[in-house]
Enzyme design. Structure first.
Site: not given
Length: 309
Positions: A255, A278, A152, A252
């Protein structure tokens, strides 16, 4: 008084007292026309509409293909109308209270195709265009880490030169791993590939020339202080344009590309979840939809039985 009169008076109220913009007034007018049409076809007087009517009409709007956000706007307009009528004692209850639009489907994350991601990672920003060749080296290293590790923005700019519990994150080049502080202050470690380690070594050779005295940040700006998210986004956008990518690239997106390309190659959803950090695997499962969308496009383009006459 007719439903037409109620709606007309309410629109005047919205224009004069609430001072809504003409565009907004037009949208409310369209919503009230829908309401009047439903009430006429039912048939039921506008002031006698009940909750079950509104639920049925909202379902019909959904069946007609109206987007959830558009249905939400229609319901909001209706809710305001009945709230206004209720203040004057013209209706006993607001039949739209508690009625909600269907949930909008979450958009799929935007990922770069593999060839575009590789073109960006292989691209070395031109030193002359960058104005400072050291910044070009830094920008290349940033792309390698974003795409190669799935970091991130906050995790990347939080990386420090030192290592240990006191730092937000660091890279152990000898071990080939990055240790970052993610969402919820949860730490995780991700592998760093050979290309990223090579780019990191080049950046470390020149970083000391830019960094301010005592600055611990791995990535610093032209002024020698820790790079900010807005600076990173601006530089990445610039690098993508230089690399000839046909789309706007934000951090992002790299990512998303990392996760999508890894899942396409391995099919290991659990491993991708761990690498992304996550907490819940359902968050990672969105990439299976993205992967299926990619496969569907390949199938539609290539398979002879996919072509519809």
């Amino acid at each position: 008084m007719s439903s037409h009169d109620d709606i007309s008076r309410h629109l005047v109220h919205l224009e004069v007292e609430r001072r809504l913009a003409p565009r907004t007034l037009a949208m409310y007018g369209e919503a009230f026309e829908r309401l009047r049409g439903f009430a006429h076809r039912h048939p039921v007087e506008l002031r006698e509409v009940q909750v079950h009517h509104v639920r049925r009409w909202a379902a019909q709007l959904h069946a007609q293909g109206l987007a959830p956000r558009s249905i939400a706007l229609v319901l909001s307009a209706w809710r305001g109308l009945y709230r206004w009528l209720g203040r004057d004692g013209l209706v006993a209850l607001n039949p739209v209270e508690g009625v909600r639009a269907p949930k909008a489907a979450k958009p799929l994350p935007k990922a770069l195709p593999v060839d575009q991601a590789m073109a960006l990672a292989d691209h070395h920003p031109d030193a002359d265009d960058a104005g400072d060749p050291r910044l070009a080296v830094r920008d290349h290293c940033i792309v390698e880490l974003l795409y190669g590790c799935g970091l991130r923005v906050g995790e990347l700019i939080g990386l420090d030169i030192g290592a240990g519990a006191a730092t937000a994150g660091w890279i152990d080049a000898a071990e080939g791993s990055a240790h970052v502080l993610g969402k919820g202050s949860k730490r995780r470690s991700v592998p760093v590939g050979a290309a990223a380690l090579k780019a990191l070594a080049r950046w470390l050779e020149v970083r000391a020339e830019l960094a301010a005295a005592g600055e611990s940040a791995l990535f610093v700006s032209r002024r020698g202080t820790r790079l900010t998210p807005s600076q990173l986004r601006s530089r990445l956008k610039r690098s993508a344009l230089q690399a000839g990518l046909p789309t706007h690239v934000h951090p992002h997106m790299l990512r998303h590309s990392f996760a999508s390309h890894l899942l396409q190659s391995s099919g290991d959803l659990r491993a991708v979840q761990e690498l992304l950090g996550h907490a819940n695997i359902t968050t990672t499962q969105v990439y299976t939809r993205l992967d299926f969308g990619h496969l569907s496009k390949v199938y539609d383009a290539a398979h002879p039985r996919a072509k519809r006459k």
